[in-house]
Design an enzyme around this catalytic site. Structure first.
Site, mmCIF file in Angstrom:
data_model
loop_
_atom_site.group_PDB
_atom_site.id
_atom_site.type_symbol
_atom_site.label_atom_id
_atom_site.label_comp_id
_atom_site.label_asym_id
_atom_site.label_seq_id
_atom_site.Cartn_x
_atom_site.Cartn_y
_atom_site.Cartn_z
ATOM 1 N N GLU A 171 0.954 -1.700 -0.299
ATOM 2 C CA GLU A 171 0.009 -0.174 -0.272
ATOM 3 C C GLU A 171 1.041 1.419 0.092
ATOM 4 O O GLU A 171 0.606 2.371 -0.464
ATOM 5 C CB GLU A 171 -1.079 -0.496 1.849
ATOM 6 C CG GLU A 171 -1.726 -0.616 1.198
ATOM 7 C CD GLU A 171 -2.144 -2.644 1.778
ATOM 8 O OE1 GLU A 171 -0.650 -2.846 1.792
ATOM 9 O OE2 GLU A 171 -2.362 -3.170 1.286
ATOM 10 N N HIS A 181 -10.955 -5.612 8.094
ATOM 11 C CA HIS A 181 -12.016 -5.542 7.431
ATOM 12 C C HIS A 181 -13.419 -3.822 7.288
ATOM 13 O O HIS A 181 -14.078 -4.569 6.577
ATOM 14 C CB HIS A 181 -12.563 -6.660 6.636
ATOM 15 C CG HIS A 181 -11.138 -7.584 6.018
ATOM 16 N ND1 HIS A 181 -10.338 -8.180 6.849
ATOM 17 C CD2 HIS A 181 -10.313 -8.152 4.563
ATOM 18 C CE1 HIS A 181 -9.486 -8.608 6.044
ATOM 19 N NE2 HIS A 181 -9.375 -8.425 4.730
#
Lengths: 392, 347
Positions: B71, B140
Site C-alpha cells: 500500500e 475489514h
C-alpha cells in the site's frame, strides 16, 4: 568496523586512485574517455564550490543564522560525478544532503538554506531544475521517483532512440534509508514495471550514529539482486568512476533496460547534522583514514600531475569561492520570515471552508492589536533561536 | 478546476452504489486521458468488490493497473505519477489495510502543495471501502476517516447514495487536491436512481469550480423540526430509518448527510440545528475523539442559545473492531440512535 577492507573490494569500480592516478577499467574507462581537461576542471570547480557552500552553511548555523545544517562534506565526488552524468531532461529525487547534485542541476545553492533557516519548507521550483524538493523522511521519495519513472514510460519518453528525448529518473538515498520498507517497495515497483530509474545509494557508512553494519550484512549494491535490479558498487570518492557508473545506469534506464541500484561507497566526513556529535560513536583514526581519501584532493593531485591545474584557474576559483561565500552570508542574513498569515497559504488548491474560517479568525485577531506590534510581527529573531532541531 | 456539463442523453438509471462508482470511474477514464486506476486486484478481477469491473478490459493494463501488494508503494508511486501530470485513483482494498500507506498519505501526499508553496499539485484520489456490518473478518470493517480529516492538506468525503457516489467520485478525481474517498462498503449493494448525464471534467471554468465546491456541501436528506441527526456514509441510511421510526412516535427528525468530513459544511448543519434545537451525531467510528466530538463542539459554539439539549453522539466503542458475530452490538444501529433521540428529547 574495518576501515581498510571496503576500498579493496575487488568489485568496487575505481578509475582514479586515492593517490590521484588513473586506473584502467575495461567496462567503465571508455565512459570517461570523452572528458577533456576542461570537463575535469569543471568537476573540480563543482566540488570546490559545493564544499565552500557546505562550510559557509556550517558556519552560519554556528552563528545562529540557520536552525540546522546537514553537511555534504566528503560526498562531493559521489554527488558531482553522478549529477554531471545526468541529461537536462532527467529528473532527480534527492534526500536532504544532495547539495552537490543540486549544484549540478543549476540550483542557486543559497535557496537550499531557506529550508534550514526556517523561512520555507521547500525553497526552489522543482520543475525549473528537474530537481525535486528535499525529502526528510528517509526513503519515502524513492517511491515518488519510481512513480515519476512510470509516468515517463506512459509518456513515451523511454527507448525511443532519441538521445534528446529518452529520459531517466535518479533518486538519492543513504545507507540508513535502505532499511526502510519504502526503499524495498520502490525496488519492487521499479523492477516489475521495468522503470527508467537509477537508485543511487550514497553509503557514507553512518546513519547518524549507526554504522552500516546495523543496516546490512552484505554490500548494499547486492540489495537489488533479489528484486531483479542489478547493482554496481563504485568508489564514491572517485568523481570519475561515479560519473562513469551513473552514466551507464542512466543509459540503460533511458533505453528501456530498467532500473539499476548504484552503491557509491563514501564517507560522511562531517557530522550527520550540526546537532550531532560524532566523537561519541566513531574514532578519529577512521576520520583520518578518510581524510587521506578526500575526493577533492584526489582530483586535484591528478590535474596537477597532468599539468592541467594552472595558476590562473586556481586564482580565479579562489576568487569565485570568496565571492560566493560573501553572497551566501549576505543573502541568508537578509532572509526574512514570511508574513504570519501566509502560513495558511497553499494548504489546498481549492477553497476549504474550515481552513478559510481559521484564516479569517487569525486575520481579525492580528488586526485587533491596535498600536502594538501584533504577535509574530516583532522584529525577527535570529532564525536559529526559533527554528528548533529536527532529527534528520 | 472542472466543468460540469450535461453531455448527451444518458438519462437516469437505477444502480447499486458500487456500480455508480464504477460508472463514475469509467466516465473519468473516458474524459481525461491522464486518469489512471491503481490497486490490488482491480484489473481482470475487477476488485474484490467488483467496483472496477470491466475497466481493465476497456482501458488496458496501463490505465487500470494491478499493483504489487504494497500500500505504501501504491500511494508513493501515485504521488510520482501525479508529479508527472497523471491523476491516479488508488484503491486500498480494505479500510484496515490503509495503515502501511499512512506515512505516504499524511507525510507526503497531504503536504506537497504546502511545502512547495503551491508549485506542486497532487490530484490523487484514494478510494477506501470502509465500515462494518458485512460479517467480515478482522481488519475489514474499520472506520479510520478521522485520522485523515485530522491531517491538513487532504479532503475527506464519503457518499451515502448511488447518486452522490457517481458525481462525487468524478469531483474527487477532478479536484486538484488529494481526496480520501471513503466508500461505505455495507451500502455497496444499495440501489438508487443515478443521473448519468452529469460529467465533471478538469477545466478552468467558473462552472467547474462551482461543481467541485459542491463536493464539500452537506445535504439535508430529510427535513424535520424536532431534532437533527448529523450522519455520513453508512450512517445516513441508519439515521433515515431511525427518523422513520421516530415519526411514528410523533418526533420529527431532520437528517443531514454531511458528505464531506474535511472540510466540514458547518453552516448547513448549524442552520438545521438552529431550527430544530437538538442534535445527535451518528458514525460507525469510535465516539472517543471521533468526528462527533468536533461536530458537537462546533454546534455548541454556534447554536448555544438554540440548543434544548446537549449534542449527543452515537458510534463505535473504544475497542478494536470486534468479531463479526457481535459487530451489531458495536455498530450504531437504529435502536441505539433512537435511544439517543429519546435522551435528547427528554431534556
Amino acid at each position: 568496523m574495518s576501515t581498510s577492507g571496503p576500498l579493496e573490494d575487488a568489485d568496487l569500480v575505481q578509475l582514479l586512485t586515492p593517490a590521484g592516478e588513473l586506473r584502467e577499467h575495461p567496462e567503465y574507462s571508455p565512459r570517461i574517455a570523452h572528458l577533456d581537461a576542461d570537463a575535469l576542471r569543471g568537476m573540480y570547480r563543482d566540488m570546490v564550490l559545493v564544499r565552500a557552500f557546505d562550510d559557509e552553511a556550517t558556519s552560519l548555523q554556528r552563528q545562529g543564522e540557520l536552525g540546522l545544517w546537514a553537511q555534504s562534506l566528503g560526498q562531493e565526488a559521489a554527488q558531482v560525478g553522478s549529477g554531471r552524468a545526468l541529461a537536462a531532461q532527467d529528473y532527480v529525487f534527492p534526500s536532504y544532503r544532495e547539495h552537490g547534485v543540486a549544484h549540478t542541476r543549476g540550483l542557486d545553492l543559497v535557496d537550499i538554506l531557506r529550508l534550514f533557516r526556517g523561512v520555507d519548507q521547500g525553497g526552489w521550483d522543482p520543475e525549473e531544475h528537474r530537481f525535486h524538493l528535499y525529502t526528510l523522511v528517509i526513503g519515502s521519495h524513492t517511491l515518488h521517483a519510481t512513480g515519476y519513472a512510470m509516468g515517463l514510460q506512459r509518456d513515451g519518453l523511454v527507448a525511443t532512440g532519441d538521445r534528446e528525448r529518452d529520459t531517466a529518473v535518479v533518486t538519492y538515498f543513504g545507507d540508513g534509508a535502505t532499511s526502510q520498507g519504502d526503499v524495498s517497495e520502490a525496488l519492487v515497483f521499479a523492477a516489475v514495471n521495468n522503470a527508467p530509474l537509477v537508485l543511487f545509494c550514497q553509503n557514507n557508512q553512518w546513519a547518524i550514529s549507526e554504522p552500516t553494519t546495523r543496516q546490512t550484512r552484505v554490500p548494499l549494491a547486492r540489495r537489488g539482486e533479489g528484486f531483479g535490479v542489478p547493482g554496481v558498487r563504485v568508489d564514491g570518492n572517485d568523481v570519475l568512476a561515479t560519473y562513469a557508473v551513473t552514466a551507464e545506469a542512466l543509459e540503460r534506464a533511458r533505453s528501456g533496460g530498467g532500473p539499476t541500484l548504484v552503491e557509491a561507497f563514501t564517507y560522511r566526513m562531517g557530522a550527520h547534522t550540526t546537532s550531532d556529535d560524532p566523537t561519541r560513536y566513531r574514532s578519529t583514526s577512521d576520520d583520518e583514514y578518510w581524510r587521506q581519501r578526500d575526493p577533492i584532493d584526489r582530483l586535484r593531485t591528478y590535474l596537477q600531475s597532468a599539468g592541467e591545474l594552472g595558476a590562473d584557474f586556481v586564482a580565479d576559483l579562489d576568487a569565485e569561492v570568496a565571492a560566493f561565500g560573501e553572497r551566501i552570508r549576505t543573502t541568508v542574513r537578509a532572509m526574512q520570515p514570511p508574513a504570519p498569515v501566509s502560513l495558511f497559504d497553499h494548504v489546498y488548491g481549492t477553497p476549504h471552508s474550515t481552513l478559510d474560517a481559521e484564516r479569517a479568525w487569525f486575520t481579525e485577531y492580528e488586526a485587533s492589536f491596535v498600536g502594538e506590534p501584533p504577535q509574530g510581527q516583532v522584529a525577527p529573531a535570529p532564525a536559529g533561536a526559533s527554528a528548533g532541531e529536527v532529527a534528520l | 478546476m472542472s466543468a460540469a456539463e450535461a453531455s448527451g442523453h444518458r438519462g437516469t438509471q437505477r444502480l447499486t452504489l458500487s456500480k455508480a462508482i464504477n460508472a463514475g470511474l469509467r466516465r473519468a477514464l473516458e474524459t481525461d486521458p491522464k486518469v489512471l486506476l491503481m490497486g490490488e486486484d482491480i484489473g481482470p478481477l475487477g476488485g474484490v468488490f467488483r467496483v472496477t469491473d470491466g475497466l481493465h478490459k476497456d482501458f488496458g493494463p496501463d490505465r487500470v493497473v494491478d499493483t504489487p501488494l504494497a500500500e505504501s508503494g501504491i500511494v508513493g508511486t501515485a504521488i510520482g505519477l501525479a508529479l508527472r501530470g497523471y491523476r491516479p485513483v488508488c484503491e486500498i482494498q480494505f479500510d484496515g489495510f490503509i495503515f502501511p500507506a499512512f506515512d505516504q498519505i499524511t507525510t507526503q501526499l497531504a503536504k506537497m502543495r504546502y511545502r512547495s508553496r503551491g508549485r506542486l499539485s497532487l490530484p490523487v484520489v484514494i478510494r477506501v471501502p470502509y465500515g462494518g456490518g458485512i460479517g467480515a473478518i478482522e481488519h475489514h470493517s474499520e472506520s479510520p476517516e478521522v485520522l485523515f480529516a485530522h491531517t491538513a492538506g487532504l479532503r475527506v468525503v464519503t457518499p451515502a447514495t448511488p447518486a452522490d457516489a457517481f458525481v462525487m467520485i468524478q469531483q474527487a478525481i477532478a479536484s486538484p487536491d488529494p481526496v480520501m474517498f471513503f466508500e461505505p462498503k455495507g451500502r455497496y449493494w444499495d440501489k438508487g436512481e443515478v443521473d448519468l448525464d452529469t460529467t465533471i471534467t478538469s477545466g478552468d471554468t467558473q462552472a467547474g469550480a462551482a461543481a467541485l465546491a459542491e463536493m464539500d456541501r452537506a445535504h439535508v436528506a430529510r427535513t424535520g423540526t424536532d431534532l437533527t441527526i448529523a450522519a455520513y456514509g453508512a450512517g445516513v441510511a441508519t439515521a433515515l430509518r431511525a427518523a422513520e421510526a421516530a415519526a411514528a412516535d410523533g418526533v420529527s427528525i431532520e437528517v443531514v448527510d454531511l458528505r464531506s468530513i474535511s472540510p466540514l459544511d458547518a453552516p448547513t448543519l448549524v442552520a438545521s440545528v438552529r431550527r430544530t434545537g437538538r442534535c445527535v451525531v451518528v458514525h460507525e467510528a469510535p465516539v472517543f475523539y471521533g468526528a462527533g466530538g468536533e461536530i458537537a463542539a462546533r454546534v455548541t459554539e454556534e447554536c448555544f442559545y438554540h440548543l434544548q439539549a446537549p449534542v449527543l453522539r452515537v458510534g463505535g466503542f473504544h475497542t478494536p473492531y470486534p468479531a463479526n458475530k457481535v459487530e451489531h452490538d458495536y455498530l450504531p444501529g437504529v435502536d441505539r440512535v433512537l435511544d439517543a433521540v429519546d435522551r435528547a428529547m427528554a431534556f
